[in-house]
Scaffold this active site. Structure first.
Site, PDB file in Angstrom:
ATOM      1  N   ASP A  17       0.821  -1.290  -0.177  1.00  0.00           N
ATOM      2  CA  ASP A  17      -0.222   0.100  -0.097  1.00  0.00           C
ATOM      3  C   ASP A  17       0.678   1.471   0.162  1.00  0.00           C
ATOM      4  O   ASP A  17       1.964   1.242   0.284  1.00  0.00           O
ATOM      5  CB  ASP A  17      -0.887   0.079   1.241  1.00  0.00           C
ATOM      6  N   HIS A  34       2.264   3.799  -9.005  1.00  0.00           N
ATOM      7  CA  HIS A  34       1.833   2.387  -9.402  1.00  0.00           C
ATOM      8  C   HIS A  34       2.897   1.862 -10.117  1.00  0.00           C
ATOM      9  O   HIS A  34       3.360   0.503  -9.933  1.00  0.00           O
ATOM     10  CB  HIS A  34       0.758   2.215 -10.116  1.00  0.00           C
ATOM     11  N   LEU A 128      11.092 -19.999  -4.356  1.00  0.00           N
ATOM     12  CA  LEU A 128       9.894 -19.036  -3.707  1.00  0.00           C
ATOM     13  C   LEU A 128       8.729 -19.415  -4.528  1.00  0.00           C
ATOM     14  O   LEU A 128       8.609 -19.608  -5.613  1.00  0.00           O
ATOM     15  CB  LEU A 128      10.422 -17.471  -4.150  1.00  0.00           C
TER      16      LEU A 128
HETATM   17  C1  IPE Z   1      -5.422  -2.667  -0.190  1.00  0.00           C
HETATM   18  O1  IPE Z   1      -5.053  -1.299  -0.535  1.00  0.00           O
HETATM   19  C2  IPE Z   1      -5.456  -3.451  -1.517  1.00  0.00           C
HETATM   20  C3  IPE Z   1      -4.324  -3.613  -2.220  1.00  0.00           C
HETATM   21  C4  IPE Z   1      -3.168  -3.375  -1.743  1.00  0.00           C
HETATM   22  C5  IPE Z   1      -4.256  -4.144  -3.569  1.00  0.00           C
HETATM   23  P1  IPE Z   1      -6.299  -0.307  -0.366  1.00  0.00           P
HETATM   24  O2  IPE Z   1      -5.558   1.202  -0.678  1.00  0.00           O
HETATM   25  O3  IPE Z   1      -6.945  -0.517  -1.702  1.00  0.00           O
HETATM   26  O4  IPE Z   1      -6.967  -0.349   0.580  1.00  0.00           O
HETATM   27  P2  IPE Z   1      -8.066   0.526   1.692  1.00  0.00           P
HETATM   28  O5  IPE Z   1      -8.993   0.950   0.598  1.00  0.00           O
HETATM   29  O6  IPE Z   1      -7.034   1.648   2.155  1.00  0.00           O
HETATM   30  O7  IPE Z   1      -8.509  -0.185   2.725  1.00  0.00           O
HETATM   31  C1  IPE Z   2      -1.394   0.447  -3.493  1.00  0.00           C
HETATM   32  O1  IPE Z   2      -1.225   1.683  -3.607  1.00  0.00           O
HETATM   33  C2  IPE Z   2      -1.905  -0.230  -4.807  1.00  0.00           C
HETATM   34  C3  IPE Z   2      -3.136  -0.663  -5.020  1.00  0.00           C
HETATM   35  C4  IPE Z   2      -4.168  -0.758  -3.967  1.00  0.00           C
HETATM   36  C5  IPE Z   2      -3.316  -1.102  -6.247  1.00  0.00           C
HETATM   37  P1  IPE Z   2      -2.440   2.877  -3.303  1.00  0.00           P
HETATM   38  O2  IPE Z   2      -2.927   3.153  -4.798  1.00  0.00           O
HETATM   39  O3  IPE Z   2      -3.853   2.307  -2.528  1.00  0.00           O
HETATM   40  O4  IPE Z   2      -1.683   4.033  -2.651  1.00  0.00           O
HETATM   41  P2  IPE Z   2      -2.422   4.981  -1.663  1.00  0.00           P
HETATM   42  O5  IPE Z   2      -3.017   4.280  -0.565  1.00  0.00           O
HETATM   43  O6  IPE Z   2      -3.444   5.953  -2.221  1.00  0.00           O
HETATM   44  O7  IPE Z   2      -1.185   5.765  -1.014  1.00  0.00           O
HETATM   45 MG    MG Z   3      -4.314   2.487  -0.592  1.00  0.00          MG
END
Ligand code: IPE
Ligand code: IPE
Ligand code: MG
Length: 242
Positions: A17, A34, A128
């Site tokens: 995240d 990303h 792995l």
């Molecule tokens: C969780 O992250 C899902 C992934 C990392 C793929 P999100 O950023 O989508 O989760 P929330 O919405 O903060 O809970």
């Molecule tokens: C995690 O990063 C990637 C996915 C959930 C696909 P985020 O896109 O959730 O990044 P933040 O949480 O907005 O910083």
């Molecule tokens: Mg996120």
């Protein structure tokens, strides 16, 4: 030394995240976050194996992530496709087996074909064991398991009395994979966000403020040190095998 090696988690799960916030901090578009995040996957696979981890599962796209803007969903799908298409080479290089957990039937057909071919190809590798959670939701995993079991009951292949925890575990996407010993979530959020709900009943949890694109081998080691210091318990009983 021997005692130490016992404390390495067999299965590490990561909620990757913070890509968006990583980009924002640098005044970059979210897509750049990303793409930096996607680039970080291979080094972490290699680091995990180096440190003695046998199974690694990463949360790449949740069932809830479809609610993001079309633009962002398209970017994420494009990056996932790119990653998975280049993955055979990575498997060969790192002796790595890749499996996808999640409902792939909602993904574009070409991505589904890439997944089937990659999983088949990488079956031969015993390094792995790497799982990518893609269109994955812990609740959805349980719903699909319940449907599989119900179909068997309806077909007369199974009695309701035969339904137990082991059968449910074996009906999940993670059927042949041990439950995670350690969950890592980056970027400071203290949630599970619908990740492997059933499988994480007794998983130790490690949260760090570091954004996923900045999470490196050194950060992974910190998480493993945290795990090594935990006194693992199951129902109040110390786990003697740890
Ligand atoms: C969780 O992250 C899902 C992934 C990392 C793929 P999100 O950023 O989508 O989760 P929330 O919405 O903060 O809970
Ligand atoms: C995690 O990063 C990637 C996915 C959930 C696909 P985020 O896109 O959730 O990044 P933040 O949480 O907005 O910083
Ligand atoms: Mg996120």
């Amino acid at each position: 030394m021997k005692k130490e090696s016992k404390k390495i988690p067999t299965h590490v799960a990561i909620i990757m995240d913070g890509n968006g916030r990583w980009a924002k901090k640098r005044l970059l578009p979210r897509a750049m976050g990303h793409s930096a995040g996607a680039k970080n996957v291979e080094p972490i696979c290699e680091a995990a194996w180096d440190l003695g981890v046998k199974y690694l599962t990463v949360y790449a796209f949740s069932t809830e992530n479809w609610t993001r803007s079309d633009d962002e969903v398209n970017t994420l799908m494009k990056l996932l496709k790119q990653y998975l298409e280049g993955c055979k080479e990575k498997c060969l290089k790192n002796n790595m087996r890749v499996r996808i957990i999640g409902d792939i039937s909602r993904l574009p057909q070409d991505l589904q074909d890439t997944i089937v071919s990659l999983e088949e190809y990488s079956k031969q590798f015993d390094g792995l064991q790497f799982q990518v959670a893609l269109n994955y939701g812990g609740r959805d995993d349980i719903v699909r398991a319940v449907k599989k079991i119900s179909d068997k009951v309806n077909a007369g292949e199974l009695n309701c009395e035969d339904i137990n925890e082991e059968l449910i575990s074996k009906s999940l996407d993670t059927a042949d994979i041990p439950d995670p010993d350690l969950l890592i979530r980056t970027s400071g959020e203290l949630r599970i966000s619908n990740f492997m709900l059933w499988q994480m009943a007794y998983t130790e949890m490690y949260f760090t403020d570091v954004y996923w694109p900045d999470f490196d081998k050194n950060e992974l080691e910190k998480a493993l040190i945290y795990y090594a210091d935990r006194d693992r318990r199951f129902g109040g009983r110390k786990n003697e095998s740890q």
